[in-house]
Write an enzyme that holds these catalytic residues in place. Sequence first.
Site, PDB file in Angstrom:
ATOM      1  N   ASP A   1       0.860  -1.187   0.000  1.00  0.00           N
ATOM      2  CA  ASP A   1       0.000   0.000   0.000  1.00  0.00           C
ATOM      3  C   ASP A   1       0.898   1.239   0.000  1.00  0.00           C
ATOM      4  O   ASP A   1       2.121   1.137  -0.209  1.00  0.00           O
ATOM      5  CB  ASP A   1      -0.998  -0.034   1.172  1.00  0.00           C
TER       6      ASP A   1
ATOM      7  N   ASN B   1      -8.053   1.579  -6.142  1.00  0.00           N
ATOM      8  CA  ASN B   1      -6.856   0.886  -6.610  1.00  0.00           C
ATOM      9  C   ASN B   1      -6.688   0.966  -8.114  1.00  0.00           C
ATOM     10  O   ASN B   1      -7.649   1.118  -8.859  1.00  0.00           O
ATOM     11  CB  ASN B   1      -6.876  -0.564  -6.138  1.00  0.00           C
TER      12      ASN B   1
ATOM     13  N   HIS C   1      -9.765   6.063  -9.254  1.00  0.00           N
ATOM     14  CA  HIS C   1      -8.496   6.669  -9.646  1.00  0.00           C
ATOM     15  C   HIS C   1      -7.984   6.135 -10.975  1.00  0.00           C
ATOM     16  O   HIS C   1      -6.788   6.132 -11.236  1.00  0.00           O
ATOM     17  CB  HIS C   1      -7.465   6.493  -8.515  1.00  0.00           C
TER      18      HIS C   1
HETATM   19  P1  CNA Z   1      -3.137   3.801   1.850  1.00  0.00           P
HETATM   20  O1  CNA Z   1      -3.174   5.235   2.186  1.00  0.00           O
HETATM   21  O2  CNA Z   1      -1.804   3.176   1.676  1.00  0.00           O
HETATM   22  O3  CNA Z   1      -3.916   3.043   3.012  1.00  0.00           O
HETATM   23  C1  CNA Z   1      -4.019   1.656   3.092  1.00  0.00           C
HETATM   24  C2  CNA Z   1      -4.842   1.308   4.310  1.00  0.00           C
HETATM   25  O4  CNA Z   1      -5.074  -0.086   4.311  1.00  0.00           O
HETATM   26  C3  CNA Z   1      -4.133   1.649   5.625  1.00  0.00           C
HETATM   27  O5  CNA Z   1      -5.069   2.225   6.497  1.00  0.00           O
HETATM   28  C4  CNA Z   1      -3.649   0.286   6.142  1.00  0.00           C
HETATM   29  O6  CNA Z   1      -3.629   0.194   7.553  1.00  0.00           O
HETATM   30  C5  CNA Z   1      -4.699  -0.616   5.581  1.00  0.00           C
HETATM   31  N1  CNA Z   1      -4.252  -1.979   5.321  1.00  0.00           N
HETATM   32  C6  CNA Z   1      -3.044  -2.389   4.856  1.00  0.00           C
HETATM   33  N2  CNA Z   1      -3.032  -3.713   4.692  1.00  0.00           N
HETATM   34  C7  CNA Z   1      -4.261  -4.161   5.046  1.00  0.00           C
HETATM   35  C8  CNA Z   1      -4.864  -5.435   5.075  1.00  0.00           C
HETATM   36  N3  CNA Z   1      -4.215  -6.546   4.686  1.00  0.00           N
HETATM   37  N4  CNA Z   1      -6.154  -5.525   5.505  1.00  0.00           N
HETATM   38  C9  CNA Z   1      -6.832  -4.419   5.902  1.00  0.00           C
HETATM   39  N5  CNA Z   1      -6.296  -3.184   5.882  1.00  0.00           N
HETATM   40  C10 CNA Z   1      -5.036  -3.056   5.457  1.00  0.00           C
HETATM   41  O7  CNA Z   1      -3.986   3.472   0.558  1.00  0.00           O
HETATM   42  P2  CNA Z   1      -5.392   4.113   0.094  1.00  0.00           P
HETATM   43  O8  CNA Z   1      -5.951   3.171  -0.880  1.00  0.00           O
HETATM   44  O9  CNA Z   1      -6.214   4.552   1.235  1.00  0.00           O
HETATM   45  O10 CNA Z   1      -4.879   5.435  -0.637  1.00  0.00           O
HETATM   46  C11 CNA Z   1      -5.402   5.818  -1.784  1.00  0.00           C
HETATM   47  C12 CNA Z   1      -4.404   5.711  -2.944  1.00  0.00           C
HETATM   48  C13 CNA Z   1      -3.426   4.573  -2.809  1.00  0.00           C
HETATM   49  C14 CNA Z   1      -5.167   5.362  -4.160  1.00  0.00           C
HETATM   50  O11 CNA Z   1      -5.137   6.434  -5.013  1.00  0.00           O
HETATM   51  C15 CNA Z   1      -4.483   4.178  -4.814  1.00  0.00           C
HETATM   52  O12 CNA Z   1      -4.378   4.346  -6.184  1.00  0.00           O
HETATM   53  C16 CNA Z   1      -3.151   4.097  -4.212  1.00  0.00           C
HETATM   54  N6  CNA Z   1      -2.542   2.763  -4.202  1.00  0.00           N
HETATM   55  C17 CNA Z   1      -3.082   1.731  -4.890  1.00  0.00           C
HETATM   56  C18 CNA Z   1      -2.472   0.493  -4.864  1.00  0.00           C
HETATM   57  C19 CNA Z   1      -3.111  -0.617  -5.638  1.00  0.00           C
HETATM   58  O13 CNA Z   1      -3.714  -0.371  -6.669  1.00  0.00           O
HETATM   59  N7  CNA Z   1      -3.020  -1.849  -5.146  1.00  0.00           N
HETATM   60  C20 CNA Z   1      -1.309   0.282  -4.130  1.00  0.00           C
HETATM   61  C21 CNA Z   1      -0.756   1.381  -3.429  1.00  0.00           C
HETATM   62  C22 CNA Z   1      -1.394   2.613  -3.481  1.00  0.00           C
END
Ligand code: CNA
Length: 280
Positions: A47, A121, A140
């Site tokens: 993340d 995501n 997004h």
């Molecule tokens: P973030 O800000 O990184 O938050 C992630 C949240 O998920 C945090 O609160 C963590 O504690 C929580 N978390 C992490 N692992 C777990 C799990 N296994 N189970 C439950 N909760 C968990 O990411 P957001 O999505 O809130 O931020 C928005 C951005 C991140 C978006 O614009 C995305 O495009 C962007 N993003 C996307 C990806 C992807 O597409 N997989 C990866 C990284 C960032």
Amino acid sequence: TLEDADLDFGSDLDIRNLVDWIQSGNKAKKIMVLSGAGVSVAAGIPDFRTPGTGLYDNLQKYNLPYPQAVFDVSFYRSQPQPFVTLAKELWPGLTHSPTLTHSFLKMLSDKGLLLRLYSQNIDGLEYLAGIPDEKLVECHGHFRSASCIECGTTADPESVKNTIIKDVTVPKCDKCGGNVKPDIVFFGESLPDRFHQMLRTDVEEADLLLVMGTSLQVAPVSMIPDMVRCEHRVLFNREPVMKIRTGKDLFLPGNCDDQVMELCSILGWKQDLLEENAKV
Ligand code: CNA
């Protein structure tokens, strides 16, 4: 909307309240889901904000002025290489598969219980899990199309993909020579029209909101939990990122896949969940 009588959760809500709501079939039939990077962590995609493992703590090699710069349009205009290098690593469909949480959301859709999934995501895993287009709002954007950041001209997605993942260079616009990028939403860009169109009615119609794996730090998506009209909201997250109202909201802490598994076990959906996930 729901009658008060349907909402007798008491003040100490737990996962069984959620089970009851889903199982009884006349309570939650239009479930709205807001997901974030946390739902894909189990697929091996970091993340952004988890300290230590999150992407923002691991961008040193790019020498960025600040971590978010890698997703900033003005930065991409002058220094596109960090994003290009990162995009090669993040490109959807090459190495990652949908998680149990994605498969659970697909099951909700198959059972006619999913109003809409708002995913922040950009990994395309909802798509790979088989969630139908009409049920999905990719808030997004996504990597399946691309355009020029200067003149907006659409570029050929295959050639953009090849330029990024094979040559690891910046795709250029045929028309004006500007930098082309996949149509994922950068800081400073507006969200897709579909987001605004669907949200207007979905916040009125939803009878339950599930917030899964998002830190709720990015607007306007972060405002959704306060916009929905439904009485109950359930947070699946490692941390309590939103206010949990006694008797109304439920916080299921920890990894969302673990909570989904627990939920599906009680619902009697566990076998189906595992089979669904084995398909993808
Ligand atoms: P973030 O800000 O990184 O938050 C992630 C949240 O998920 C945090 O609160 C963590 O504690 C929580 N978390 C992490 N692992 C777990 C799990 N296994 N189970 C439950 N909760 C968990 O990411 P957001 O999505 O809130 O931020 C928005 C951005 C991140 C978006 O614009 C995305 O495009 C962007 N993003 C996307 C990806 C992807 O597409 N997989 C990866 C990284 C960032």
